[in-house]
Design a protein around this motif. Structure first.
Motif, PDB file in Angstrom:
ATOM      1  N   GLU A  66       2.114 -17.254   7.688  1.00 23.21           N
ATOM      2  CA  GLU A  66       0.961 -17.353   6.794  1.00 23.21           C
ATOM      3  C   GLU A  66       1.415 -17.765   5.393  1.00 23.21           C
ATOM      4  OE1 GLU A  66      -2.179 -16.995   7.734  1.00 23.21           O
ATOM      5  OE2 GLU A  66      -1.538 -16.612   9.794  1.00 23.21           O
ATOM      6  N   SER A  67       0.512 -18.323   4.605  1.00 23.08           N
ATOM      7  CA  SER A  67       0.867 -18.794   3.264  1.00 23.08           C
ATOM      8  C   SER A  67       0.934 -17.662   2.241  1.00 23.08           C
ATOM      9  CB  SER A  67      -0.134 -19.848   2.788  1.00 23.08           C
ATOM     10  OG  SER A  67      -1.442 -19.287   2.711  1.00 23.08           O
ATOM     11  N   PHE A  68       0.352 -16.489   2.573  1.00 23.50           N
ATOM     12  CA  PHE A  68       0.392 -15.338   1.665  1.00 23.50           C
ATOM     13  C   PHE A  68       0.748 -14.084   2.456  1.00 23.50           C
ATOM     14  CE2 PHE A  68      -2.323 -12.017  -0.702  1.00 23.50           C
ATOM     15  CZ  PHE A  68      -1.253 -11.616  -1.489  1.00 23.50           C
ATOM     16  N   ILE A  69       1.872 -13.477   2.109  1.00 28.89           N
ATOM     17  CA  ILE A  69       2.303 -12.225   2.730  1.00 28.89           C
ATOM     18  C   ILE A  69       2.053 -11.115   1.708  1.00 28.89           C
ATOM     19  CG2 ILE A  69       4.173 -11.045   3.919  1.00 28.89           C
ATOM     20  CD1 ILE A  69       3.428 -13.811   5.105  1.00 28.89           C
ATOM     21  N   ASP A  70       1.020 -10.329   1.914  1.00 25.22           N
ATOM     22  CA  ASP A  70       0.575  -9.335   0.928  1.00 25.22           C
ATOM     23  C   ASP A  70       1.383  -8.043   1.037  1.00 25.22           C
ATOM     24  OD1 ASP A  70      -0.805  -7.865  -0.934  1.00 25.22           O
ATOM     25  OD2 ASP A  70      -2.742  -7.938   0.082  1.00 25.22           O
ATOM     26  N   THR A  71       2.033  -7.643  -0.071  1.00 25.52           N
ATOM     27  CA  THR A  71       2.788  -6.391  -0.092  1.00 25.52           C
ATOM     28  C   THR A  71       2.023  -5.274  -0.815  1.00 25.52           C
ATOM     29  OG1 THR A  71       3.959  -7.159  -2.081  1.00 25.52           O
ATOM     30  CG2 THR A  71       5.036  -7.528   0.042  1.00 25.52           C
ATOM     31  N   GLY A  72       0.774  -5.548  -1.208  1.00 22.83           N
ATOM     32  CA  GLY A  72      -0.073  -4.510  -1.781  1.00 22.83           C
ATOM     33  C   GLY A  72       0.326  -4.066  -3.183  1.00 22.83           C
ATOM     34  N   THR A  73      -0.280  -2.968  -3.648  1.00 20.11           N
ATOM     35  CA  THR A  73       0.008  -2.415  -4.970  1.00 20.11           C
ATOM     36  C   THR A  73       0.335  -0.924  -4.851  1.00 20.11           C
ATOM     37  OG1 THR A  73      -2.336  -1.933  -5.377  1.00 20.11           O
ATOM     38  CG2 THR A  73      -1.503  -4.054  -6.167  1.00 20.11           C
ATOM     39  N   ILE A  74       0.954  -0.406  -5.897  1.00 19.03           N
ATOM     40  CA  ILE A  74       1.259   1.023  -5.997  1.00 19.03           C
ATOM     41  C   ILE A  74       0.563   1.552  -7.244  1.00 19.03           C
ATOM     42  CG2 ILE A  74       3.081   2.732  -6.309  1.00 19.03           C
ATOM     43  CD1 ILE A  74       4.990   0.757  -4.930  1.00 19.03           C
TER      44      ILE A  74
END
Length: 323
Positions: free
Chosen positions: A304-312
């Motif tokens: 995929e073009s965006f691999i989301d690692t989220g937020t803390i």
């Protein structure tokens, strides 16, 4: 005449015999070279945006753990200082080394676009982490969607400022024009739209820790009507809390300080009440997922073009659990 004919035939036989003996050796030589190339260890270069920044040590750990699991090699390459020229030079060096993949945190997407495209055209898989270059030919971005991160901080401010009069708001950025921080600032302003805010001129520390501390201290002291700070990165909070007594006093009398970064080195500011809210990124996951997806791409798999690692999200209610 007969003697010359015998000599000539003997010479022809010697030459043919020599050629027949050389041909297998030549074939074996090329076979050996091809076999070695097929067994070379895959190499992924990882280029952080800022040298010696604590957060990127987590990225390095994540990438190296993933590399160990997959049997590939990580070539960690920092620039001497955080500037676009240094990153271009490092990218050129990696192109020359013919690495298999490059994972880079981009300072300036416009300045790096050309060399990223050059690497891709040379057959190297390139991806970004932490800070993107969306208009380049990079394969994917892994990290936090920075606009969304900034918006979360802005929404936190709107809650903290509920019922208050117009806020005098200062913003500290790193290197002016960096895509990552510009997106955070835009998101912050949109998220804080419910509060009444007067924005003061943006201050820039060039991602220098000493300069960041100096700006926060001097600007806070020089502006007694200041109500709040939004710091678009971790820079001043990588130092001990004792380095900013003026900021401590500022929050002690009701000032608001929010940060768009959060990891172990910055949690103590929340713990001591100097920073009310930190919203940050998972740098270790960036290294891990960035490397794993690059390896997949090198093996011909679709990513995929965006691999989301989220937020803390960290505030006084959960900081103890984070520390």
């Amino acid at each position: 005449m007969r003697n010359w004919l015998v000599v000539w035939l003997t010479m022809v036989l010697v030459v043919l015999l020599a050629i027949s003996r050389m041909a297998p050796k030549e074939s074996n030589r090329w076979t050996a070279v091809s076999h070695k190339a097929a067994n070379d260890k895959m190499t992924i270069a990882v280029i952080p945006k800022t040298p010696e920044q604590t957060a990127f040590r987590d990225t390095r750990s994540g990438a190296e753990e993933a590399a160990k699991e997959l049997g590939v090699e990580v070539l960690w390459k920092e620039t001497m200082k955080p500037d676009t020229y240094g990153q271009v030079e490092v990218m050129e060096e990696m192109i020359g080394k013919r690495v298999d993949g490059i994972l880079i945190s981009v300072i300036d997407p416009n300045a790096l676009k050309g060399v990223i495209n050059k690497a891709v055209e040379a057959g190297i898989k390139v991806a970004t982490f932490d800070s993107d270059a969306p208009d380049s030919k990079r394969l994917f971005y892994t990290g936090t969607e920075n606009y969304r991160l900034g918006r979360q901080v802005g929404e936190a401010l709107a809650k903290l400022a509920a019922g208050r009069e117009e806020l005098q708001m200062a913003i500290l950025t790193g290197i002016p024009g960096t895509f990552q921080t510009e997106q955070r600032i835009k998101g912050f302003k949109d998220g804080a739209a419910g509060a009444r805010i007067k924005y003061l001129p943006v201050q820039a520390c060039d991602e220098d820790l000493h300069k960041a501390v100096t700006i926060l201290e001097q600007y806070t002291r020089a502006n007694p009507d200041l109500d709040a700070w939004f710091v678009a990165g971790p820079w001043p909070f990588l130092t001990p809390t004792e380095t900013m007594p003026i900021l401590k006093e500022f929050t002690g009398r009701g000032g608001i300080v929010l940060s768009a970064e959060s990891y172990h080195s910055t949690f103590r500011y929340v713990k001591e009440g100097v920073v009310q809210v930190e919203v940050g990124q998972d740098f270790m996951l960036m290294g891990e997922l960035g490397l794993k997806h690059l390896v997949k791409a090198i093996h011909g798999e679709k990513v995929e073009s965006f691999i989301d690692t989220g937020t803390i999200y960290v505030d006084k209610y959960n900081v103890d659990a984070r520390m």
